[in-house]
Design a protein around this motif. Structure first.
Motif, short mmCIF file in Angstrom:
data_model
loop_
_atom_site.label_atom_id
_atom_site.label_comp_id
_atom_site.label_asym_id
_atom_site.label_seq_id
_atom_site.Cartn_x
_atom_site.Cartn_y
_atom_site.Cartn_z
N ILE A 9 0.96 -1.58 -0.45
CA ILE A 9 0.23 -0.16 -0.27
C ILE A 9 0.99 1.42 0.26
CG2 ILE A 9 -1.74 1.36 1.56
CD1 ILE A 9 -2.83 -1.10 2.42
N ILE A 10 0.69 1.77 -0.89
CA ILE A 10 1.44 3.32 -0.97
C ILE A 10 0.40 4.68 -0.69
CG2 ILE A 10 3.15 1.85 -2.93
CD1 ILE A 10 1.84 3.77 -4.42
N MET A 18 -3.18 3.69 -2.16
CA MET A 18 -3.58 2.16 -3.19
C MET A 18 -2.42 1.46 -2.98
SD MET A 18 -2.87 5.31 -5.54
CE MET A 18 -3.09 6.39 -4.91
N TYR A 19 -3.47 0.60 -3.35
CA TYR A 19 -2.27 -0.90 -4.35
C TYR A 19 -1.38 -0.34 -5.25
CZ TYR A 19 -5.38 -3.14 -1.14
OH TYR A 19 -5.68 -3.85 0.15
N ALA A 20 -0.18 -0.72 -4.99
CA ALA A 20 1.16 -0.88 -6.52
C ALA A 20 0.33 -1.92 -6.60
CB ALA A 20 1.92 -0.53 -5.41
N TYR A 21 0.96 -1.79 -7.97
CA TYR A 21 1.17 -3.12 -9.04
C TYR A 21 2.06 -4.09 -8.33
CZ TYR A 21 0.22 -5.25 -13.32
OH TYR A 21 0.23 -6.52 -14.74
N PHE A 47 12.92 -2.19 -1.74
CA PHE A 47 13.62 -1.11 -1.54
C PHE A 47 13.22 0.23 -1.55
CE2 PHE A 47 16.07 -4.52 -3.77
CZ PHE A 47 17.18 -4.86 -3.07
N GLY A 48 11.71 0.02 -2.57
CA GLY A 48 10.74 1.77 -2.25
C GLY A 48 10.44 1.27 -3.39
N SER A 49 10.73 1.56 -4.61
CA SER A 49 10.17 1.61 -6.80
C SER A 49 8.89 1.09 -6.02
CB SER A 49 11.83 1.09 -6.72
OG SER A 49 12.43 1.49 -6.81
N PHE A 50 8.29 1.26 -6.71
CA PHE A 50 7.23 0.38 -7.32
C PHE A 50 6.33 0.89 -8.89
CE2 PHE A 50 6.07 4.60 -5.25
CZ PHE A 50 5.28 5.03 -5.94
N SER A 51 5.89 0.38 -9.08
CA SER A 51 5.06 0.57 -10.36
C SER A 51 3.15 0.56 -10.20
CB SER A 51 5.33 -0.41 -11.36
OG SER A 51 4.56 -1.56 -11.38
N LEU A 52 2.81 2.02 -10.72
CA LEU A 52 1.56 2.23 -10.85
C LEU A 52 0.74 1.35 -12.23
CD1 LEU A 52 1.14 5.52 -9.50
CD2 LEU A 52 0.90 3.60 -8.68
#
Length: 561
Positions: free
Chosen positions: A387-388, A406-409, A414-419
């Motif tokens: 959750i971001i 919201m939920y990241a995809y 490490f802190g990186s995420f994609s939407l």
């Protein structure tokens, strides 16, 4: 069972008494091929058949083709499904909508039950080989969901010509596949079928660890949702039939153990505490010009952090490689069904099956506990890492922006995420459908859904006059997936129903007159589409009509011209 009968009676009408009764326990069959389902050689190839229009055409403005093969060319016939389809003609008013339902809902039964028989070494062990459609191989994910379309009609039945037998056959064959190659996603026909293995030219240059036998495996992309799909179909069959004894008879418990072992191995991070690169239990490389068809770092994939409690997935449900390997919707799905299957394993361990291989209760209870613990820990890990918080997107009614969760995809820990989201399932959008959330009204889910479907908030939300739907790199920019539109309808709680109406109208108009659900369709030109024969997507459309009939039947009385 009484509740199901009360629901079905108004639609099904009066079925013959014999069609509603279970048959006696099946007798051993000395020749496994005796139950083989193969249409006559005179039947048309459905890949070719599905590309052309056939009369009679629907009477609406879209004049949709009739796409069901003749009864003698269908791969499985179910009286209860046929009665449901026929009687829905009095429920669905729009002729084009009914024709699309009439073509799509039975598509798996009509065309994709490539073989249904028994194991060579055990005539009591049913096997069902279901192809995905225009690809002559069986995906774990697709086959589980192809049968899920008929879940409302699944009842206890020991006969070999029942929906229950198809379910048991898929569960048994998936068990065999997982015990053979648990990191792989799609498989060749079983030897008992007499069907030769299919050629996968795209995989000819693959280098995969662990290695696999191409005579048994069609493709070996490790996808966490493939493991979860095996748990899904097991849980759904048990919930509908309460047939606990089936799960103790053959190789199911061993397969569940392999699923658990594989998931736990795929929690391995990239680096150890001392910084040393750890051996990965799975690697994959392919000679390709598409970055989404192979993994970075010589097959390792992008690095993932330690101590997240999440399970890696090298590939997405759409068969594209992940950017960050902690794929949140697949972890959600695994968490949900691992918990469900834990209960089945416990029940099997508690109830010895006469004539079955002995299951030591302590072993079964241990497996059940491990599954239950993993289900709980995954939910906690998703809540902690998946959750971001981002600024709320502005709309016409908002003058100030506040933060929203919201939920990241995908994430890497490490802190990186994609939407964004997957156009296939499982997806973030589909989470309420596999009951990860109690309701689509969940606050974090709603904000996630709003961003997935929003304007300029999802890099793969395709927009245009033909179709407004989630797409992805598998088909490319501009190509929306009707499957994602179906999921949108099934997760919509729109009180004024206009979201559902508008999305359903696009689906009816977007088949290029063929009357089938394609994998993807151009948002600007309905004549541009991929995959003429995508059995799961077809069945899902029918499943959605069933859902609307239960939730919002008035929508089936509207015109979609």
């Amino acid at each position: 069972m009484k509740a199901l009968t009360n629901i079905l009676t108004p639609i099904l009408g009066l079925l013959p008494h014999t069609a509603r009764q279970s048959s006696p326990e099946p007798q051993p069959q000395p020749q496994p091929q005796a139950a083989q389902v193969q249409p006559p050689s005179s039947c048309p190839d459905y890949s070719t058949y599905a590309k052309t229009r056939h009369p009679p055409y629907s009477s609406g403005r879209h004049s949709l083709s009739y796409q069901r093969p003749p009864p003698s060319c269908r791969t499985f016939n179910s009286c209860i499904i046929e009665s449901f389809i026929t009687n829905m003609s009095s429920v669905i008013t729009d002729p084009d909508l009914y024709r699309l339902f009439q073509n799509t809902y039975p598509n798996t039964l009509d065309t994709a039950i490539k073989w249904h028989g028994v194991a060579a070494n055990n005539s009591a062990e049913e096997l069902t080989f279901i192809i995905t459609g225009d690809i002559n191989a069986m995906w774990l994910r697709d086959s589980a969901n192809q049968l899920a379309s008929y879940l409302p009609f699944l009842t206890p039945d020991s006969s070999r010509d029942s929906l229950a037998s198809l379910y048991r056959g898929v569960i048994n064959l998936q068990s065999r596949y997982l015990l053979t190659s648990p990191y792989c996603n799609s498989f060749q026909p079983p030897p008992e079928s007499g069907i030769p293995p299919a050629t996968n030219s795209a995989a000819s240059s693959d280098t995969v660890f662990p290695p696999y036998d191409p005579a048994k495996v069609f493709e070996c992309k490790y996808e966490l949702d493939s493991l979860a799909s095996f748990l899904q179909i097991s849980a759904q069959y048990h919930s509908a039939t309460n047939d606990t004894s089936f799960f103790g008879r053959f190789q199911w418990l061993d397969a569940v153990q392999i699923v658990l072992d594989t998931a736990q191995k795929m929690m391995t991070p990239t680096y150890g505490p001392d910084g040393k690169v750890l051996d990965s239990p799975y690697t994959f490389t392919r000679m390709t010009t598409r970055t989404t068809e192979t993994l970075a770092n010589d097959g390792l994939g992008s690095p993932v952090a330690r101590d997240t409690g999440l399970i890696r997935s090298a590939f997405r449900p759409s068969d594209d490689s992940t950017i960050f390997q902690f794929l949140i919707p697949s972890n959600m799905m695994f968490a949900k069904y691992a918990g469900d299957v834990a209960s089945i394993v416990h029940a099997v361990a508690s109830t010895p099956v006469p004539g079955a291989a002995e299951v030591q209760p302590p072993v079964g209870f241990k497996l059940s506990k491990e599954l239950s613990n993993l289900s709980s820990s995954l939910r906690a890990a998703i809540a902690k890492h998946g959750i971001i918080t981002l600024p709320m997107t502005l709309d016409s009614d908002t003058t100030t922006a506040t933060d929203e969760k919201m939920y990241a995809y995908e994430i890497d820990g490490f802190g990186s995420f994609s939407l964004g989201d997957d156009a296939n399932m499982p997806s973030l959008l589909s989470a309420p459908l596999f009951h990860y959330h109690l309701s689509a009204a969940d606050a974090v889910y709603r904000s996630t859904r709003r961003r997935i479907l929003g304007n300029n908030t999802n890099p793969y939300m395709m927009r245009g006059p033909v179709l407004n739907a989630v797409g992805g790199p598998h088909a490319g920019p501009g190509m929306g997936w009707p499957m994602a539109s179906i999921v949108r309808i099934m997760t919509s709680e729109d009180d004024d129903e206009e979201e559902i109406f508008g999305t359903l109208k696009e689906l009816v108009a977007g088949t290029d007159g063929l009357g089938l659900i394609h994998e993807s369709v151009s948002s600007w030109d309905s004549r541009k589409w991929t995959r003429e024969w995508f059995s799961w997507a077809n069945g899902l459309f029918g499943q959605m009509i069933w859902d609307l009939w239960k939730r919002k039947p008035e929508l089936l009385k509207r015109s979609y011209q």
